[in-house]
Design an enzyme around this catalytic site. Structure first.
Site, PDB file in Angstrom:
ATOM      1  N   ASP A  73      27.544  49.705  37.681  1.00 35.32           N
ATOM      2  CA  ASP A  73      28.451  48.121  37.745  1.00 35.32           C
ATOM      3  C   ASP A  73      29.837  48.409  37.203  1.00 35.32           C
ATOM      4  O   ASP A  73      30.165  48.845  36.047  1.00 35.32           O
ATOM      5  CB  ASP A  73      27.803  47.140  36.731  1.00 35.32           C
ATOM      6  CG  ASP A  73      28.604  45.769  37.037  1.00 35.32           C
ATOM      7  OD1 ASP A  73      29.190  45.639  37.944  1.00 35.32           O
ATOM      8  OD2 ASP A  73      28.383  44.723  36.020  1.00 35.32           O
ATOM      9  N   ASN A 131      38.425  53.981  32.832  1.00 39.14           N
ATOM     10  CA  ASN A 131      39.260  53.703  33.896  1.00 39.14           C
ATOM     11  C   ASN A 131      38.494  54.070  35.030  1.00 39.14           C
ATOM     12  O   ASN A 131      38.390  55.373  35.603  1.00 39.14           O
ATOM     13  CB  ASN A 131      40.526  53.941  33.920  1.00 39.14           C
ATOM     14  CG  ASN A 131      41.334  53.651  35.075  1.00 39.14           C
ATOM     15  OD1 ASN A 131      41.023  53.192  36.078  1.00 39.14           O
ATOM     16  ND2 ASN A 131      42.760  53.641  34.768  1.00 39.14           N
ATOM     17  N   ASP A 157      39.524  42.011  38.804  1.00 37.46           N
ATOM     18  CA  ASP A 157      40.692  41.294  38.672  1.00 37.46           C
ATOM     19  C   ASP A 157      41.601  41.167  39.870  1.00 37.46           C
ATOM     20  O   ASP A 157      41.762  42.358  40.765  1.00 37.46           O
ATOM     21  CB  ASP A 157      41.559  42.011  37.724  1.00 37.46           C
ATOM     22  CG  ASP A 157      41.026  42.108  36.418  1.00 37.46           C
ATOM     23  OD1 ASP A 157      40.461  41.087  35.903  1.00 37.46           O
ATOM     24  OD2 ASP A 157      41.139  43.055  35.633  1.00 37.46           O
ATOM     25  N   LYS A 161      50.113  39.089  42.844  1.00 42.36           N
ATOM     26  CA  LYS A 161      51.288  39.548  43.335  1.00 42.36           C
ATOM     27  C   LYS A 161      51.472  40.907  44.160  1.00 42.36           C
ATOM     28  O   LYS A 161      50.523  41.661  43.962  1.00 42.36           O
ATOM     29  CB  LYS A 161      52.269  39.736  42.221  1.00 42.36           C
ATOM     30  CG  LYS A 161      52.564  38.543  41.448  1.00 42.36           C
ATOM     31  CD  LYS A 161      53.793  38.752  40.226  1.00 42.36           C
ATOM     32  CE  LYS A 161      53.897  37.711  39.570  1.00 42.36           C
ATOM     33  NZ  LYS A 161      55.013  37.874  38.284  1.00 42.36           N
ATOM     34  N   ASP A 193      36.004  35.185  43.731  1.00 33.77           N
ATOM     35  CA  ASP A 193      36.229  33.858  43.923  1.00 33.77           C
ATOM     36  C   ASP A 193      37.613  33.502  44.682  1.00 33.77           C
ATOM     37  O   ASP A 193      38.127  32.495  45.037  1.00 33.77           O
ATOM     38  CB  ASP A 193      36.264  33.077  42.737  1.00 33.77           C
ATOM     39  CG  ASP A 193      37.256  33.729  41.714  1.00 33.77           C
ATOM     40  OD1 ASP A 193      37.636  32.961  41.030  1.00 33.77           O
ATOM     41  OD2 ASP A 193      37.221  34.765  41.707  1.00 33.77           O
TER      42      ASP A 193
END
Length: 247
Positions: A73, A131, A157, A161, A193
């Site tokens: 995950d 990371n 995330d 922009k 979403d």
């Protein structure tokens, strides 16, 4: 049970009628208020302190049965999906990776609590802070060849922009690396979403000849539903998802 409603040509809207458990609350939220009251973004994966290589663990000390299939995950947050799956699927090893150390600390504490409640060792799940854009390939390559059967990227995330799009975890390089470390038949689960982010992720995978979209997302989605996903279902907020298969 409600049927998935197709929102675009490549994705399905998540409309499974599951009971809400709680809203998923990351300790470093997608957008949260700082002490000054100003909005702040999530952890920037491109800042120097986060662009660090980490050594893979010794899998024989991490997992009781390191030869088992693996479910990774990416951006595991507090580890809820993997903890649920690890109990339900003892024959699968589970690896959670997140760039935010505070969330990995929470996942590790939840793991210990789970063992206390279960009154047994849950030895098929491990969490590590890293990371993914820097370390996923080397971590995956260190696992037994052909062992990675599932990879999930759940509500990553969005970095709204345009100038921040390069911070998104899913890009062409990331997809190519997953293709190189997964065997034919492995599944990749994506959900967001934010429709534009979902389409961006889906297009990156479908632009790579190593992946194809599974037609019936509802049936193919065989991993636990997260608290965030349950909450969105409860309030009727749409989320877009797909399951890709390695071909």
């Amino acid at each position: 049970m409600k049927q998935d409603q197709e929102k675009d040509k490549v994705g399905d809207t998540n409309n499974i009628n599951d009971q809400q458990q709680q809203q998923d609350g990351d300790s470093i939220p997608r957008k949260g208020k700082s002490k000054s009251g100003k909005w702040r973004p999530s952890a920037n994966p491109l800042v120097k302190r986060l662009v660090l290589s980490v050594d893979p663990p010794n899998w024989s000390t991490v997992f009781a049965r390191p030869e088992q299939p693996v479910f990774i995950d990416v951006g595991c947050a507090k580890g809820e999906v993997l903890l649920q799956s690890s109990v339900a699927n003892p024959g699968i090893n589970h690896l959670g990776i997140d760039i935010r150390e505070s969330l990995i600390d929470t996942a590790q504490r939840s793991h210990k609590i789970l063992e206390i409640e279960a009154k047994c060792k849950v030895d098929n799940v491990h969490f590590m802070s890293a990371n993914a854009n820097v370390n996923l390939f080397n971590i995956a390559k260190s696992l037994p060849a052909g062992s990675i059967q599932k990879v999930s990227i759940l509500f990553p995330d969005p970095w709204y922009k345009k100038k921040h799009a390069k911070r998104r975890v899913v890009n062409a390089t990331f997809v190519n690396e997953i293709a190189m470390v997964t065997p034919v038949g492995a599944k990749v689960y994506i959900i967001s979403d934010v429709q534009e982010l979902y389409e961006d992720m889906a297009n990156h995978f479908l632009s790579n000849s190593a992946f194809a979209k599974m037609e019936n997302t509802m049936d193919a989605w065989d991993i636990p539903v997260s608290h965030k996903q349950s909450f969105y279902i409860e309030i009727g907020m749409p989320s877009w998802r797909s399951v890709l298969v390695r071909v």
